[in-house]
Every structure is written in C-alpha cells, then in structure tokens.
Write a protein that holds these residues in place. Structure first.
Motif, PDB file in Angstrom:
ATOM      1  N   ALA A  49      -0.688   2.030  -3.082  1.00  0.00           N
ATOM      2  CA  ALA A  49      -1.766   2.206  -4.026  1.00  0.00           C
ATOM      3  C   ALA A  49      -1.168   2.330  -5.196  1.00  0.00           C
ATOM      4  O   ALA A  49      -1.874   2.014  -6.317  1.00  0.00           O
ATOM      5  CB  ALA A  49      -2.828   3.076  -3.419  1.00  0.00           C
ATOM      6  N   ILE A  50      -0.384   3.371  -5.330  1.00  0.00           N
ATOM      7  CA  ILE A  50       0.133   3.807  -6.576  1.00  0.00           C
ATOM      8  C   ILE A  50       0.754   2.899  -7.283  1.00  0.00           C
ATOM      9  O   ILE A  50       0.760   2.503  -8.501  1.00  0.00           O
ATOM     10  CB  ILE A  50       1.111   5.096  -6.566  1.00  0.00           C
ATOM     11  CG1 ILE A  50       0.088   6.281  -5.919  1.00  0.00           C
ATOM     12  CG2 ILE A  50       1.863   5.632  -7.815  1.00  0.00           C
ATOM     13  CD1 ILE A  50       0.955   7.530  -5.592  1.00  0.00           C
ATOM     14  N   TRP A  51       1.584   1.803  -6.516  1.00  0.00           N
ATOM     15  CA  TRP A  51       2.281   0.895  -7.156  1.00  0.00           C
ATOM     16  C   TRP A  51       1.392  -0.089  -7.679  1.00  0.00           C
ATOM     17  O   TRP A  51       1.684  -0.630  -8.649  1.00  0.00           O
ATOM     18  CB  TRP A  51       3.329   0.408  -6.038  1.00  0.00           C
ATOM     19  CG  TRP A  51       3.792  -1.170  -6.446  1.00  0.00           C
ATOM     20  CD1 TRP A  51       4.897  -1.160  -7.152  1.00  0.00           C
ATOM     21  CD2 TRP A  51       3.521  -2.405  -5.905  1.00  0.00           C
ATOM     22  NE1 TRP A  51       5.257  -2.693  -7.267  1.00  0.00           N
ATOM     23  CE2 TRP A  51       4.261  -3.409  -6.547  1.00  0.00           C
ATOM     24  CE3 TRP A  51       2.449  -2.565  -5.207  1.00  0.00           C
ATOM     25  CZ2 TRP A  51       4.016  -4.625  -6.325  1.00  0.00           C
ATOM     26  CZ3 TRP A  51       2.372  -3.948  -4.603  1.00  0.00           C
ATOM     27  CH2 TRP A  51       3.160  -4.871  -5.318  1.00  0.00           C
ATOM     28  N   ALA A  52       0.554  -0.358  -6.949  1.00  0.00           N
ATOM     29  CA  ALA A  52      -0.709  -1.535  -7.168  1.00  0.00           C
ATOM     30  C   ALA A  52      -1.834  -1.145  -8.117  1.00  0.00           C
ATOM     31  O   ALA A  52      -2.859  -1.742  -7.987  1.00  0.00           O
ATOM     32  CB  ALA A  52      -1.028  -2.485  -6.175  1.00  0.00           C
ATOM     33  N   VAL A  76      -7.674   7.419  -1.722  1.00  0.00           N
ATOM     34  CA  VAL A  76      -6.860   7.436  -2.666  1.00  0.00           C
ATOM     35  C   VAL A  76      -6.566   5.901  -2.907  1.00  0.00           C
ATOM     36  O   VAL A  76      -6.418   5.568  -4.041  1.00  0.00           O
ATOM     37  CB  VAL A  76      -5.486   8.010  -2.025  1.00  0.00           C
ATOM     38  CG1 VAL A  76      -4.342   7.699  -2.835  1.00  0.00           C
ATOM     39  CG2 VAL A  76      -5.891   9.530  -1.994  1.00  0.00           C
ATOM     40  N   TYR A  77      -6.325   5.201  -1.702  1.00  0.00           N
ATOM     41  CA  TYR A  77      -5.792   3.637  -1.963  1.00  0.00           C
ATOM     42  C   TYR A  77      -6.881   2.768  -2.449  1.00  0.00           C
ATOM     43  O   TYR A  77      -6.759   1.685  -3.059  1.00  0.00           O
ATOM     44  CB  TYR A  77      -4.995   3.120  -1.005  1.00  0.00           C
ATOM     45  CG  TYR A  77      -5.525   2.724   0.310  1.00  0.00           C
ATOM     46  CD1 TYR A  77      -6.573   1.297   0.500  1.00  0.00           C
ATOM     47  CD2 TYR A  77      -5.426   3.582   1.310  1.00  0.00           C
ATOM     48  CE1 TYR A  77      -6.685   1.303   1.822  1.00  0.00           C
ATOM     49  CE2 TYR A  77      -5.870   3.281   2.671  1.00  0.00           C
ATOM     50  CZ  TYR A  77      -6.568   2.123   2.699  1.00  0.00           C
ATOM     51  OH  TYR A  77      -6.958   1.812   4.228  1.00  0.00           O
ATOM     52  N   ALA A  78      -8.359   3.138  -2.167  1.00  0.00           N
ATOM     53  CA  ALA A  78      -9.312   2.270  -2.701  1.00  0.00           C
ATOM     54  C   ALA A  78      -9.687   2.609  -4.098  1.00  0.00           C
ATOM     55  O   ALA A  78     -10.131   1.481  -4.916  1.00  0.00           O
ATOM     56  CB  ALA A  78     -10.718   2.348  -1.649  1.00  0.00           C
ATOM     57  N   THR A  79      -9.775   3.706  -4.590  1.00  0.00           N
ATOM     58  CA  THR A  79     -10.336   4.179  -5.618  1.00  0.00           C
ATOM     59  C   THR A  79      -9.200   4.007  -6.892  1.00  0.00           C
ATOM     60  O   THR A  79      -9.258   3.506  -7.986  1.00  0.00           O
ATOM     61  CB  THR A  79     -10.653   5.670  -5.826  1.00  0.00           C
ATOM     62  OG1 THR A  79      -9.557   6.530  -5.650  1.00  0.00           O
ATOM     63  CG2 THR A  79     -11.967   5.857  -4.988  1.00  0.00           C
ATOM     64  N   GLY A 136      -4.858  -3.092  -4.682  1.00  0.00           N
ATOM     65  CA  GLY A 136      -4.023  -2.084  -3.763  1.00  0.00           C
ATOM     66  C   GLY A 136      -4.438  -2.305  -2.349  1.00  0.00           C
ATOM     67  O   GLY A 136      -3.549  -2.400  -1.494  1.00  0.00           O
ATOM     68  N   VAL A 137      -5.742  -2.668  -2.504  1.00  0.00           N
ATOM     69  CA  VAL A 137      -6.396  -2.957  -0.915  1.00  0.00           C
ATOM     70  C   VAL A 137      -5.463  -4.114  -0.191  1.00  0.00           C
ATOM     71  O   VAL A 137      -4.969  -3.971   0.861  1.00  0.00           O
ATOM     72  CB  VAL A 137      -7.735  -2.997  -0.962  1.00  0.00           C
ATOM     73  CG1 VAL A 137      -8.454  -3.367   0.384  1.00  0.00           C
ATOM     74  CG2 VAL A 137      -8.431  -1.537  -1.208  1.00  0.00           C
ATOM     75  N   THR A 138      -5.371  -4.962  -1.002  1.00  0.00           N
ATOM     76  CA  THR A 138      -4.639  -6.118  -0.606  1.00  0.00           C
ATOM     77  C   THR A 138      -3.258  -6.158  -0.049  1.00  0.00           C
ATOM     78  O   THR A 138      -2.995  -6.268   1.277  1.00  0.00           O
ATOM     79  CB  THR A 138      -4.649  -7.451  -1.644  1.00  0.00           C
ATOM     80  OG1 THR A 138      -6.099  -7.768  -2.110  1.00  0.00           O
ATOM     81  CG2 THR A 138      -3.863  -8.436  -1.148  1.00  0.00           C
ATOM     82  N   ALA A 162     -11.691  -0.020   3.860  1.00  0.00           N
ATOM     83  CA  ALA A 162     -11.380  -0.169   2.465  1.00  0.00           C
ATOM     84  C   ALA A 162     -11.954  -1.695   2.032  1.00  0.00           C
ATOM     85  O   ALA A 162     -12.436  -1.582   1.096  1.00  0.00           O
ATOM     86  CB  ALA A 162      -9.760  -0.303   2.321  1.00  0.00           C
ATOM     87  N   GLY A 163     -11.949  -2.525   2.794  1.00  0.00           N
ATOM     88  CA  GLY A 163     -12.335  -3.913   2.274  1.00  0.00           C
ATOM     89  C   GLY A 163     -14.068  -3.533   2.139  1.00  0.00           C
ATOM     90  O   GLY A 163     -14.600  -4.072   1.051  1.00  0.00           O
TER      91      GLY A 163
END
Length: 592
Positions: A19-22, A161-164, A170-172, A411-412
């Motif tokens: 999530a941080i990377w994307a 974290v990874y959705a917002t 990030g979700v993908t 997340a989706g």
C-alpha cells in the motif's frame, strides 16, 4: 500459535508495504489504478476480490453440513462470474464509466437514477462487507486468542491503511499478494487431507474416488455414515427444487450486478483486455472452487470421526492427563482442537443424557439419541488442519489465507463505497466544480468512514447467520435492484429513466423487506413466497423488477436519440468515443 503469528504478521506487513509502495497520487490511481494493470495481474486481483470469506471460510463448511444443498453456493457463484464476464463486463468497459451509478446516471440521463443506483450499491456493499468482517472475527477469535469483536477491529485497521493510502492501485497489488496467500492456504491442507482419506494427492480426484484402502467410493461411505447417524444422505437435500433453483439464480445474477467486481474491469486499458482479464480470473477462481467440494466432504468425515462418541473433558481439568487416562482405558477423549474452538463460542456441547459422552446425531437418528453437539459451519476450513492433525505451519497458513480472503474483498467493497460517495454523489451530482485533489481527499475520508461502518456491521453480522448466508443476501439485493437495469441498459435501447427508476426501487425495497421480515420480523418458512427462502428471493423479485421496468418504459417517452445511438455503439468494441466529456480526473478510454 507461533506459526500462526508468523504468517499473519508477515502477510499483514506485506499488505501494508504494498500500500505504501503503490500510494495513489490521483483520482485515476485511486479509483481505477491508472487503467494500466496487466490483464493477468488484474485477473489474479479479481479472483481475490471475488473469493471472499464466504468462498474461503463458509462455502466448504456449508457444503460439509448441507451436502448437495450447500452446492447452490458453488454453482451460483461460479455461474455468476461467467455470466458477468461474458454478458456485461466488456460492454460496461466499452461504455467507459467506472462505477455502476455512473453508468446508470449517464445511460439513463438522470441524476435521480444515479442517486438511486448509489443507494442500491451502498446497500449491497455494506451487506456484503458485513459477512467479510464476520469472517475476520472468526479467524482472529480462535487463533490469536482475542475476542471476536476485537478481531474485527484489528482487521479494520489493516484495511484502513491499504485502502485509504493506496486506493484501487494499492488494493489491486495487495489483492495479487492475497490471492497467492489464500490459494496456497486453501489447497495445501486439501492435498494433505485427500492423501489421508482417499490416498490420492489431488483433492478433486480423491473426492470422486475410493476411500483409502477400501473398495468403496468415498461419497458412498460418507452417505452411509451420515444416514446411520440420522442425517439426510450427503448427496441429497431437503430444499425444494425451486428454492435450489432460486438461490442459484440469485447468486448468479447478483454476481453480475456486484459493483466491486464490475469496477475491476476498468483497471485495464481496453474492453479487449477486460475480456482477457475475465478469462484469467476464471482460471484462478477455478483452482479454489473445484477444490471446495472435496474440502467440504473431508471436513464432514473428519468432524464425525473426531467428535462423535468422545468423552468430554471439563474445563479446569488437566487436559493432557485426563486425555491419557481415557485413552488408556480404551476410550476416546474429546480432541484438543474442539476445546480450543469451544472457547470462541462457535461450538457447543449439551450433555443431555448426563453420560459425559458426546453424541453427534441427526434429527432422525435410528438409535433415538438426541444430538448434543452443535458446530458453527464457518469454522471448518480453519479447523480442518487441526482436526486432521496437520503440521503447525499448515494451520498458520490457513489462518493467513482466511484473513486474506476476507480482507481482499472488504477492500474492494470499500473502494465501491468510497467512489460512490466521493465521485457519484459529490463530484458528479452535488459539487460538479470539485477539483481532482479535493475529490481524492473526500475519497480517502469516505473510505475511512466506510471502514468504521464495516466493522460495526461485522459485529452485527454475527446475529444474521453464517458468512455465506449473509453474503447471499447481498447477492439477492444486487440481482433484484441492479442487474435488470444494467442488462436492459446494454441490450435494449428503448429502456428509459422512468423504467430504470421503477425497476431499482421495486427490486431493492421488495427484496430488503422480504429478507428483513423472515430474519427479524418473525416470518416462518411456511410463509415463504412460492417456497423460496430469503437467500433466493432476489431471483424472483429480479424478474418482477425487470418486467416493471419494461412496462414503465413502454408507457413513457423513449430515451433521447443520442442515448439510443450510444447503446448501439457500445456493443461494437472500439467504435465509440467516450460518452460526453471525460470524467474529471479520469483518462478517456483508449480504443482497442
């Protein structure tokens, strides 16, 4: 427990790192991952998005205890994805609108229709996400030794974290990682159990083969075992044929109306790639769905062998010493896995005859003994490795897989809720002058609010039923409210805004009222309309909603000519320009 902590912490760290990377830098990244995801990668992400806690945790458990009756979930969800991939996804991608409400608003030239579609999407998504968060609570409550509700709160934090941060981008890529985790976690224990029960390392073949060391089919042996205990044959059901048909239909057509699956086809660059992506997703989905019947059958066999006729060991007693004494006396002690899961409240034992021996029986037990053991079906994929005494690393892997399945779909769904609020309600309806950066900020706040609401719904979902049943209600709502107007919007150019509004309102209200009445309003099965249970009623009301929409459209003015031309255009791939002006922050769809 050490292996469980290792796998859970490692996979959670991986998800957050991705999530941080994307991290999304624009609405294009946040909503549709920049339209540049490779079809194979998107197929894997779609499979993870699609295979929720209902598929991973609950479906095999329902098949295990309902037998053929539980196969409606398998048939409905598999057929539904094929229906979506072939019938709707390429044309929606050609239309160029990345949310269902956006498609409805433009196709039916009406903000009122858009708002009703937003309401339908939110109803469907929140009902669906309740089942996912319940699955998170089930996984955490046993293996991490925390309360069910606290487990949901932990899951909420990870998704937040990874959705917002990452949005759809990030979700993908997080879902790609989650697919790898969940499919490995599902198939490895299935291979172990297939070897133990049938001698065949391929679960799909072991399921239809003979029991290990015996000249009898595994399913025949299972049929005899369950009927001897007073249950229906494993290969039969007590549901009426029409109810089975209706539930399967609701799940199929509901799939084709699910916003969180539809939106995945906009992360690729063209309608052609959407088709390729759908094909890859079906391959990845098949790996789990063809394994699920075997997992269900193996779970039923293992549960019966493990629990029935075991001497119960009371809490507060030295388990190891008591178990050894019972075994030395020629008896069978209650297994340790049962004592572990009993603490979660998801298993119960009532010693009705006071003999301390666990009697697992059906309603028609030939020996007249009452059933004393009540299992929750949602636990059995997670409990299977323990029941079969598989290595600790397999148990930990399965927990990580169950959490991956629940969190990937959650997340989706959160992305659908976020885009419905920020894009369809705010930018496209109430605040058309909103700029790209403001919309991105609103989208993140909407996702955060949706996470909190999802957690509360997950806690409430414990009262609704099993995960797969809760999710089935979402499919029924989608089938009755969204599928008719999406289908007619693509294939019948005479369908107008009045017909769409009438269809959506009737489908949503009638299906929700029916489910509410029979789950909370005191309705009884003998009152079912045409004998159809709440899980299948969306299929019945889908036809009624579609018919109402058609009749309403025929007695009111036809759509404008440009809308009718648009419907003709989207059925010929690569021939149309994006309808109207491109959405702010969204790149126009390239031709194939």
């Amino acid at each position: 427990m050490d292996w469980t902590m290792f796998f859970v912490v490692t996979t959670f760290a991986l998800y957050i790192g991705i999530a941080i990377w994307a991290k999304a830098g624009s609405t294009d990244d946040f909503y549709v991952a920049g339209h540049d995801v490779h079809p194979t990668v998107n197929g894997m992400a779609t499979a993870a998005d699609w295979m929720s806690a209902a598929s991973f945790l609950s479906m095999a458990g329902l098949i295990a205890f309902l037998g053929y009756g539980g196969s409606v979930y398998l048939m409905g969800w598999t057929g539904g994805y094929v229906l979506l991939a072939v019938l709707l996804a390429p044309f929606l991608r050609e239309f160029g609108k990345f949310t269902v409400p956006d498609f409805v608003g433009d196709r039916y030239y009406s903000n009122a229709a858009r708002l009703i579609a937003v309401l339908c999407a939110l109803f469907v998504s929140f009902t669906y996400i309740a089942g996912q968060m319940k699955g998170v609570g089930v996984a955490f409550s046993s293996f991490l030794g925390v309360d069910f509700n606290l487990g949901i709160l932990i899951g909420m934090g990870i998704v937040f974290v990874y959705a917002t941060f990452g949005g759809m981008k990030g979700v993908t890529y997080t879902q790609v990682a989650q697919y790898c985790v969940l499919i490995f976690a599902y198939t490895v224990p299935a291979i172990f159990m297939s070897m133990i029960i049938t001698g065949n390392p391929i679960p799909q073949l072991g399921f239809i083969g003979n029991a290990a060391g015996e000249d009898v089919a595994m399913l025949d042996k299972l049929n005899k075992t369950v009927t001897d205990l007073g249950f229906l044959e494993y290969t039969s059901t007590n549901k009426s044929m029409f109810d089975v048909f209706a539930i399967t239909g609701a799940l199929m057509f509901g799939t084709a109306g699910l916003p969180h699956v539809i939106i995945r086809f906009f992360t690729v660059s063209s309608a052609k790639n959407a088709r390729v992506s759908a094909g890859w997703a079906l391959v990845f989905i098949a790996l789990l769905y063809t394994t699920a019947p075997a997992v269900g059958a193996f779970a039923r066999i293992n549960f019966i062998d493990s629990v029935n006729e075991a001497t119960y060991i009371q809490d507060g007693v030295d388990y190891e010493a008591e178990a050894a004494a019972i075994a030395a006396d020629g008896g069978k002690p209650v297994p340790q896995w049962y004592k572990t899961w009993e603490k979660t409240g998801l298993l119960s034992y009532d010693d009705k005859n006071g003999d301390g021996i666990m009697q697992y029986r059906g309603p028609n037990a030939p020996d007249g003994i009452e059933n004393e053991v009540v299992p929750n079906r949602d636990i059995f994929v997670l409990a299977n490795p323990q029941i079969a005494n598989l290595p600790g690393w397999v148990i930990g892997l399965v927990v990580a897989g169950g959490l991956a399945a629940a969190l990937s779909t959650a997340a989706g769904l959160l992305m659908v809720i976020s885009s419905a609020v920020s894009h369809d309600l705010c930018r496209r309806t109430f605040f058309p002058e909103m700029n790209d950066s403001t919309e991105l900020l609103v989208a993140r706040f909407a996702a955060a609010g949706a996470v909190v609401a999802a957690g509360l719904l997950g806690i409430f979902a414990g009262q609704l039923g099993f995960v797969a049943q809760v999710v089935a209600f979402a499919f029924g709502l989608a089938a009755a409210s969204l599928f008719p107007i999406i289908f007619l919007g693509i294939f019948w150019k005479r369908m107008n805004k009045e017909g769409a509004i009438a269809s959506m309102v009737f489908g949503l209200v009638s299906t929700f009222a029916y489910i509410y009445y029979f789950k909370f309003g005191g309705g009884t099965p003998d009152q079912y309309l045409f004998g159809v249970s709440p899980e299948g009623i969306g299929f019945v009301f889908m036809w009624a909603a579609g018919a109402l929409g058609i009749v309403t459209a025929l007695v009111t003015a036809p759509p404008p000519q440009d809308i009718q031309d648009l419907v003709e255009d989207i059925r010929v791939p690569g021939t149309r320009q994006p309808h109207g002006e491109a959405d702010a922050g969204m790149a126009p769809m390239p031709a194939e």
